[in-house]
Write a protein that holds these residues in place. Structure first.
Motif, short mmCIF file in Angstrom:
data_model
loop_
_atom_site.label_atom_id
_atom_site.label_comp_id
_atom_site.label_asym_id
_atom_site.label_seq_id
_atom_site.Cartn_x
_atom_site.Cartn_y
_atom_site.Cartn_z
N ILE A 159 -46.10 26.53 15.82
CA ILE A 159 -46.82 25.35 16.28
C ILE A 159 -46.70 25.30 17.79
O ILE A 159 -45.58 25.25 18.34
N GLY A 160 -47.82 25.33 18.48
CA GLY A 160 -47.82 25.20 19.93
C GLY A 160 -47.88 23.73 20.31
O GLY A 160 -48.58 22.94 19.69
N LEU A 161 -47.11 23.37 21.32
CA LEU A 161 -47.08 21.99 21.82
C LEU A 161 -47.67 21.99 23.23
O LEU A 161 -47.11 22.61 24.14
N ARG A 162 -48.80 21.33 23.38
CA ARG A 162 -49.52 21.35 24.65
C ARG A 162 -49.22 20.13 25.53
O ARG A 162 -49.68 20.06 26.66
N HIS A 163 -48.47 19.19 25.01
CA HIS A 163 -48.14 18.00 25.79
C HIS A 163 -46.72 17.58 25.45
O HIS A 163 -46.31 17.62 24.30
N CYS A 164 -45.97 17.19 26.46
CA CYS A 164 -44.61 16.69 26.23
C CYS A 164 -44.56 15.22 26.62
O CYS A 164 -44.76 14.88 27.80
N ALA A 203 -39.12 26.54 24.94
CA ALA A 203 -39.69 25.58 25.89
C ALA A 203 -40.39 26.28 27.04
O ALA A 203 -39.88 27.28 27.58
N PHE A 204 -41.55 25.79 27.39
CA PHE A 204 -42.30 26.24 28.56
C PHE A 204 -42.46 27.77 28.59
O PHE A 204 -42.19 28.42 29.60
N VAL A 205 -42.92 28.32 27.48
CA VAL A 205 -43.23 29.76 27.48
C VAL A 205 -44.42 30.03 28.38
O VAL A 205 -44.60 31.15 28.88
N CYS A 210 -45.19 24.88 24.88
CA CYS A 210 -43.92 25.15 24.21
C CYS A 210 -44.28 25.60 22.79
O CYS A 210 -45.31 25.21 22.26
N VAL A 211 -43.42 26.43 22.19
CA VAL A 211 -43.75 26.98 20.87
C VAL A 211 -42.59 26.76 19.91
O VAL A 211 -41.44 27.13 20.20
N ALA A 212 -42.92 26.14 18.77
CA ALA A 212 -41.95 25.96 17.68
C ALA A 212 -42.17 27.08 16.67
O ALA A 212 -43.30 27.30 16.21
N HIS A 213 -41.10 27.80 16.34
CA HIS A 213 -41.16 28.92 15.40
C HIS A 213 -40.62 28.44 14.05
O HIS A 213 -39.50 27.95 13.96
N LEU A 214 -41.43 28.62 13.01
CA LEU A 214 -41.05 28.18 11.68
C LEU A 214 -40.65 29.36 10.81
O LEU A 214 -41.14 30.48 10.99
#
Length: 221
Positions: A159-164, A203-205, A210-214
């Motif tokens: 899951i990519g996170l485009r906003h913090c 964080a901040f790749v 940011c990328v969450a790995h499941l």
């Protein structure tokens, strides 16, 4: 008549009505407030309606023992001013600094985030398939303002996170803020008894990602 200057704007006038009621030792009528401020009673009535809706002022049951129709009476509700400025970012900075001073800041932040994540969803769901559970997590992250997007790499769910929503803190206290985010995701997946969980959060790749790995739940202790 009062020496209080007549306010030029609605917000100032409403504040003046509230000020008069706070200073009063007993409930006041619309006419009495209007006389005190040297304004028309309809003006006072308008602002009292708003103050009542906002929970700042309450109507008082009039005395029916007196002859004639009793006037509406009002008094201020004794409480802190809810219209003042908020400093939630300052509070967040203080709490983040407190975590950072701990012996294991990341571990404690992860545990705190996990506990909070468990409160954000209802459960247990049970029997939810992998895709459904990931969709559930994406929906939660979207509600929290992370602007999530489904991704995949070599068969891995991401899951990519485009906003913090805590960007300024994450940039300076990533050892605390990022584990909180990871904990929130893990806690939510715990409650719905998802077959997958979040193994790690990078964080901040990229400057805006940011990328969450499941991975399978059994892979994470």
């Amino acid at each position: 008549m009062s020496n209080i200057a007549r306010p030029a704007h609605d917000a100032d006038r409403r504040r003046a009505v509230l000020q008069v009621l706070k200073a009063a030792t007993a409930p006041m009528s619309i006419a009495a407030i209007a006389e005190h401020l040297d304004v028309h009673p309809n003006t006072v009535r308008f602002h009292l309606d708003g103050l009542v809706r906002d929970g700042r002022v309450e109507r008082v049951t009039p005395d029916h023992r007196r002859p004639g129709r009793p006037p509406l009476m009002f008094r201020a509700i004794r409480q802190m001013d809810r219209g003042g400025a908020r400093r939630y970012q300052l509070l967040a900075e203080i709490l983040t600094l407190g975590f950072a001073d701990e012996r294991d800041p990341s571990g404690k932040a992860l545990a705190a985030g996990r506990a909070w994540g468990q409160r954000l969803v209802s459960g247990p769901a049970g029997g939810m398939r992998t895709e459904e559970s990931i969709d559930h997590l994406v929906g939660l992250l979207d509600d929290l303002g992370f602007a999530p997007e489904r991704r995949g790499s070599a068969g891995e769910h991401q899951i990519g996170l485009r906003h913090c929503p805590f960007l300024e803190l994450a940039e300076t206290r990533s050892s605390v803020v990022c584990p909180i985010h990871l904990g929130i995701m893990r806690g939510a997946m715990d409650i719905i008894q998802a077959p997958v969980t979040v193994d790690r959060l990078d964080a901040f790749v990229e400057p805006d990602l940011c990328v969450a790995h499941l991975g399978p739940r059994e892979a994470t202790t």
